[in-house]
Write an enzyme that holds these catalytic residues in place. Sequence first.
Site, PDB file in Angstrom:
ATOM      1  N   LYS A  61       1.127   4.007  -2.831  1.00 49.20           N
ATOM      2  CA  LYS A  61       0.656   5.149  -2.667  1.00 49.20           C
ATOM      3  C   LYS A  61       1.829   6.130  -3.111  1.00 49.20           C
ATOM      4  O   LYS A  61       1.529   7.320  -3.478  1.00 49.20           O
ATOM      5  CB  LYS A  61      -0.050   5.406  -1.498  1.00 49.20           C
ATOM      6  CG  LYS A  61      -1.404   4.655  -1.074  1.00 49.20           C
ATOM      7  CD  LYS A  61      -2.440   5.065  -2.173  1.00 49.20           C
ATOM      8  CE  LYS A  61      -3.715   4.633  -1.654  1.00 49.20           C
ATOM      9  NZ  LYS A  61      -4.751   4.974  -2.700  1.00 49.20           N
ATOM     10  N   TYR A  69       0.866  -1.014  -0.204  1.00 47.56           N
ATOM     11  CA  TYR A  69      -0.040   0.057   0.124  1.00 47.56           C
ATOM     12  C   TYR A  69       0.775   1.023   0.094  1.00 47.56           C
ATOM     13  O   TYR A  69       0.842   1.993  -0.754  1.00 47.56           O
ATOM     14  CB  TYR A  69      -0.915  -0.002   1.367  1.00 47.56           C
ATOM     15  CG  TYR A  69      -1.787   1.022   1.240  1.00 47.56           C
ATOM     16  CD1 TYR A  69      -3.154   0.821   0.286  1.00 47.56           C
ATOM     17  CD2 TYR A  69      -1.765   2.168   2.001  1.00 47.56           C
ATOM     18  CE1 TYR A  69      -4.167   1.761   0.435  1.00 47.56           C
ATOM     19  CE2 TYR A  69      -2.695   3.113   1.911  1.00 47.56           C
ATOM     20  CZ  TYR A  69      -3.932   2.902   1.200  1.00 47.56           C
ATOM     21  OH  TYR A  69      -4.953   3.842   1.546  1.00 47.56           O
TER      22      TYR A  69
HETATM   23  P1  NAD Z   1     -13.872   1.423   0.023  1.00 46.24           P
HETATM   24  O1  NAD Z   1     -13.691   0.162   0.278  1.00 46.24           O
HETATM   25  O2  NAD Z   1     -15.141   2.013   0.821  1.00 46.24           O
HETATM   26  O3  NAD Z   1     -14.151   1.722  -1.335  1.00 46.24           O
HETATM   27  C1  NAD Z   1     -13.378   1.225  -2.379  1.00 46.24           C
HETATM   28  C2  NAD Z   1     -14.214   0.885  -3.515  1.00 46.24           C
HETATM   29  O4  NAD Z   1     -13.315   0.631  -4.584  1.00 46.24           O
HETATM   30  C3  NAD Z   1     -15.247  -0.089  -3.311  1.00 46.24           C
HETATM   31  O5  NAD Z   1     -16.519   0.404  -4.121  1.00 46.24           O
HETATM   32  C4  NAD Z   1     -14.704  -1.171  -4.272  1.00 46.24           C
HETATM   33  O6  NAD Z   1     -15.662  -2.248  -4.646  1.00 46.24           O
HETATM   34  C5  NAD Z   1     -13.904  -0.526  -5.182  1.00 46.24           C
HETATM   35  N1  NAD Z   1     -12.819  -1.280  -6.067  1.00 46.24           N
HETATM   36  C6  NAD Z   1     -12.059  -2.374  -5.164  1.00 46.24           C
HETATM   37  N2  NAD Z   1     -11.202  -2.751  -6.186  1.00 46.24           N
HETATM   38  C7  NAD Z   1     -11.612  -2.257  -7.440  1.00 46.24           C
HETATM   39  C8  NAD Z   1     -11.175  -2.613  -8.769  1.00 46.24           C
HETATM   40  N3  NAD Z   1     -10.421  -3.507  -9.207  1.00 46.24           N
HETATM   41  N4  NAD Z   1     -11.803  -1.850  -9.775  1.00 46.24           N
HETATM   42  C9  NAD Z   1     -12.983  -0.989  -9.534  1.00 46.24           C
HETATM   43  N5  NAD Z   1     -13.223  -0.635  -8.147  1.00 46.24           N
HETATM   44  C10 NAD Z   1     -12.666  -1.377  -7.274  1.00 46.24           C
HETATM   45  O7  NAD Z   1     -12.517   2.207   0.578  1.00 46.24           O
HETATM   46  P2  NAD Z   1     -12.271   3.931   0.668  1.00 46.24           P
HETATM   47  O8  NAD Z   1     -11.740   3.942   1.831  1.00 46.24           O
HETATM   48  O9  NAD Z   1     -13.404   4.780   0.042  1.00 46.24           O
HETATM   49  O10 NAD Z   1     -11.070   3.855  -0.294  1.00 46.24           O
HETATM   50  C11 NAD Z   1     -11.138   4.691  -1.551  1.00 46.24           C
HETATM   51  C12 NAD Z   1      -9.675   5.191  -1.937  1.00 46.24           C
HETATM   52  O11 NAD Z   1      -9.166   6.007  -0.946  1.00 46.24           O
HETATM   53  C13 NAD Z   1      -8.633   3.953  -1.820  1.00 46.24           C
HETATM   54  O12 NAD Z   1      -7.413   4.177  -2.965  1.00 46.24           O
HETATM   55  C14 NAD Z   1      -7.790   4.180  -0.647  1.00 46.24           C
HETATM   56  O13 NAD Z   1      -6.517   3.516  -0.670  1.00 46.24           O
HETATM   57  C15 NAD Z   1      -7.930   5.714  -0.381  1.00 46.24           C
HETATM   58  N6  NAD Z   1      -7.739   6.120   0.974  1.00 46.24           N
HETATM   59  C16 NAD Z   1      -8.532   5.638   1.905  1.00 46.24           C
HETATM   60  C17 NAD Z   1      -8.249   5.929   3.194  1.00 46.24           C
HETATM   61  C18 NAD Z   1      -9.256   5.531   4.219  1.00 46.24           C
HETATM   62  O14 NAD Z   1      -8.862   5.917   5.554  1.00 46.24           O
HETATM   63  N7  NAD Z   1     -10.496   4.882   4.135  1.00 46.24           N
HETATM   64  C19 NAD Z   1      -7.165   6.798   3.459  1.00 46.24           C
HETATM   65  C20 NAD Z   1      -6.516   7.267   2.405  1.00 46.24           C
HETATM   66  C21 NAD Z   1      -6.639   6.906   1.318  1.00 46.24           C
END
Ligand code: NAD
Length: 259
Positions: free
Chosen positions: A158, A154
Amino acid sequence: MRLKDKVAIVTGAASGIGKEIARAFAREGARVVIADLNQKAADAAAAELGDTRKALGVVMDVTNEEQVEAGVARTVDQFGKIDVLVSNAGIQIVAPLDEFKFADWKKLLSIHLDGAFLTTRAVLQRMYKQGSGGSIIYIGSVHSKEASVLKAPYVTAKHGLIGLAKTVAKEGAKHGVRANVICPGFVRTPLVDKQIPEQAKELGISEAEVIKKVMLKDTVDGEFTTVADVAETAVFFAGFESNALTGQSLVVSHGWFMQ
Ligand code: NAD
């Protein structure tokens, strides 16, 4: 209406951060394509934003070249153009490096990096042809800047997104295409909710301690970042119309990691 008449694709928009970005874009006047793994979930998220003149759900596994090409083509068929891509789809897998399964390493890198590349390439081809510029936004993380234990692929992925954004910024400049990275701190979404018990087990501490002593330890106020905080930042990047703001990464994290 900061995004009036813009057309945006948001990947992974059936849940969490992507879903809120799609909502915020629609509120600001954009037509939005919800791209996610499951048609029903994508359609449901799109239906919340209005009828098919305003929002569309498409099945797109971002690691699948054909599905990415088809989803982008469908966007242009439906809405006539593409102005904004939010490359947001992502997963998390936690384990110590010495035990990390190669298959998990490859899966994570593929979703975050192959996915960002394939969607970027497909939208750039349209944006260059359209000649009206565009904005590409990558959802990075504080882990684009900082490392944590148990998160090797990850953190690697990132960090990699910043390199991709800088390259898009340089290549895209003459076409008016900008690229930037949003780096959120921890946000309570299904991705994080799943990690809390996993990290508690790996680290031998309680779930409350994972939140307090691991996730929010270095924030200025012990608070989670929200999906709305990230969505507001995405609206800002999407609506910023000049190359003055490109190739940048912005940390939105309650002060966890200050540049
Ligand atoms: P989440 O699990 O709520 O949503 C992720 C979505 O991505 C889901 O709807 C899933 O079906 C979809 N997904 C997964 N694999 C996929 C693929 N191969 N093709 C298309 N869609 C796919 O997660 P989130 O927390 O909303 O994360 C969204 C982004 O934000 C990610 O890139 C994550 O790394 C980043 N992020 C999250 C956080 C956090 O604390 N939640 C912090 C920093 C960054």
